[in-house]
Write an enzyme that holds these catalytic residues in place. Sequence first.
Site, PDB file in Angstrom:
ATOM      1  NE  ARG A   7      -3.773   0.806   2.164  1.00 50.20           N
ATOM      2  CZ  ARG A   7      -4.950   0.992   2.773  1.00 50.20           C
ATOM      3  NH1 ARG A   7      -5.048   1.815   3.791  1.00 50.20           N
ATOM      4  NH2 ARG A   7      -6.020   0.335   2.366  1.00 50.20           N
ATOM      5  CG  HIS A  13      -8.578   0.293  -2.459  1.00 50.72           C
ATOM      6  ND1 HIS A  13      -7.768  -0.748  -2.065  1.00 50.72           N
ATOM      7  CD2 HIS A  13      -9.236   0.696  -1.326  1.00 50.72           C
ATOM      8  CE1 HIS A  13      -7.923  -0.950  -0.768  1.00 50.72           C
ATOM      9  NE2 HIS A  13      -8.803  -0.089  -0.299  1.00 50.72           N
ATOM     10  CD  GLN A  67     -13.131  -1.222  -0.296  1.00 47.45           C
ATOM     11  OE1 GLN A  67     -12.292  -1.058   0.579  1.00 47.45           O
ATOM     12  NE2 GLN A  67     -14.360  -1.603  -0.011  1.00 47.45           N
ATOM     13  CG  ASP A  91     -13.224   7.269  -0.557  1.00 47.80           C
ATOM     14  OD1 ASP A  91     -13.122   7.069   0.683  1.00 47.80           O
ATOM     15  OD2 ASP A  91     -12.229   7.298  -1.316  1.00 47.80           O
ATOM     16  CB  CYS A 131     -13.918   2.012   0.509  1.00 49.57           C
ATOM     17  SG  CYS A 131     -13.445   3.758   0.563  1.00 49.57           S
ATOM     18  NE  ARG A 171     -10.971  -4.517   1.085  1.00 50.40           N
ATOM     19  CZ  ARG A 171     -10.006  -3.664   1.472  1.00 50.40           C
ATOM     20  NH1 ARG A 171     -10.301  -2.664   2.272  1.00 50.40           N
ATOM     21  NH2 ARG A 171      -8.762  -3.781   1.046  1.00 50.40           N
TER      22      ARG A 171
HETATM   23  N1  NVA Z   1      -9.678   7.449  -1.067  1.00 51.83           N
HETATM   24  C1  NVA Z   1      -9.309   6.902   0.214  1.00 51.83           C
HETATM   25  C2  NVA Z   1      -9.626   5.430   0.262  1.00 51.83           C
HETATM   26  C3  NVA Z   1      -9.369   4.767   1.595  1.00 51.83           C
HETATM   27  C4  NVA Z   1      -9.700   3.321   1.597  1.00 51.83           C
HETATM   28  C5  NVA Z   1      -7.848   7.159   0.481  1.00 51.83           C
HETATM   29  O1  NVA Z   1      -7.034   6.938  -0.414  1.00 51.83           O
HETATM   30  O2  NVA Z   1      -7.521   7.608   1.578  1.00 51.83           O
HETATM   31  N1   CP Z   2     -11.167   0.434   2.875  1.00 54.91           N
HETATM   32  C1   CP Z   2      -9.889   0.399   3.282  1.00 54.91           C
HETATM   33  O1   CP Z   2      -8.957   0.174   2.497  1.00 54.91           O
HETATM   34  O2   CP Z   2      -9.703   0.582   4.614  1.00 54.91           O
HETATM   35  P1   CP Z   2      -8.309   0.712   5.384  1.00 54.91           P
HETATM   36  O3   CP Z   2      -7.689   2.011   4.955  1.00 54.91           O
HETATM   37  O4   CP Z   2      -8.663   0.666   6.840  1.00 54.91           O
HETATM   38  O5   CP Z   2      -7.430  -0.447   4.974  1.00 54.91           O
END
Ligand code: NVA
Ligand code: CP
Length: 327
Positions: free
Chosen positions: A106, A133, A136, A229, A270, A315
């Site tokens: 990540r 993602h 997800q 989101d 998400c 997930r």
């Molecule tokens: N758009 C958000 C998604 C988190 C799962 C981020 O990148 O922070």
């Molecule tokens: N939806 C998601 O990716 O959550 P986290 O950031 O907690 O992993």
Amino acid sequence: MNLKGRHFLKLLDFSTAEIEYLVTLAAELKEMKQQRIFSDQHRGKNIVLIFEKASTRTRCAFEVAANDLGMHTTYLDPSSSQFGTKESVADTARVLSGIYDGIEYRGYGQDLIEELAAYSSVPVWNGLTNEFHPTQMLADLLTIREQFGRIKGIRLTYMGDARYNMGNSLMVASAKMGIHFTACTNAEYFPDDELVKKCREIAVYSGGSITLTEDIVAGTAGADVLYTDVWVSMGEDASVWKKRIEDLRPYQVNSDVMANASSEAIFMHCLPSFHDTKTVIGRDVFEKFGLAEMEVTDDVFESAQSVVFRQAENRMHTIKAVMMATL
Ligand code: NVA
Ligand code: CP
């Protein structure tokens, strides 16, 4: 279907049949887990989880899924490895490939994970980048299939920042799976033109469609899924909040837009979500801008139409399917 040795970097790399296979495998693994049947067929294997950004769901899902499959995990947090600062992506990939059977990453740019995969001899799984993602998406597709008994033909409207990882990924997933996708937001937040073009080409074959609109009534009318989101994503500077709130406030998911959607509509997110002031950032935004709920109102988030916690559980089952299939 044989996905052994494949990387899982973005859904664009997978066919409709391959995505369907992963969702079905996840449903089977979920059923097995509910019956407490475990297949530790990957016993003795080790995987590494590199997180350059924070996580609750993704990290926990990888750790529990790995455990259920009999594997061990190493978690590397944003500060505890040499990745990127003292050691290049290419060198890290070759070092970790020699020690581990799989690598979760990540981080920031999609180009980084693509490079990591190019130099890795073991599967690399995308746990979120700025652009995509994909794990997800599998959880969301499983949730939609559980809810409606099908994926193809579903009308999904995404409200908010549609040019970031979630908007992009939902548009790609929709194009691949024959979903009618609408990005209903301020035009400044529409997904990238080139990606829209690519998704429209894919949608021709799947029977899906891609619509971009600023019109809230037209964009949400009859939708089966209303999805949103956070307005500011991880890694973005806090200074963007003011403009983001001004631009996206009209595109909040609230009871009015839910009422305009299908009577069977569900709300998806998400997570994590700013639907109240019970978080540090939520409180801070409330103090600065007087906004107690952001991308979704608390009543919608807590309503019977909200499936967000089932999505979160899914997930784990879908990430398990990805590891099962690629290892
Ligand atoms: N758009 C958000 C998604 C988190 C799962 C981020 O990148 O922070
Ligand atoms: N939806 C998601 O990716 O959550 P986290 O950031 O907690 O992993």
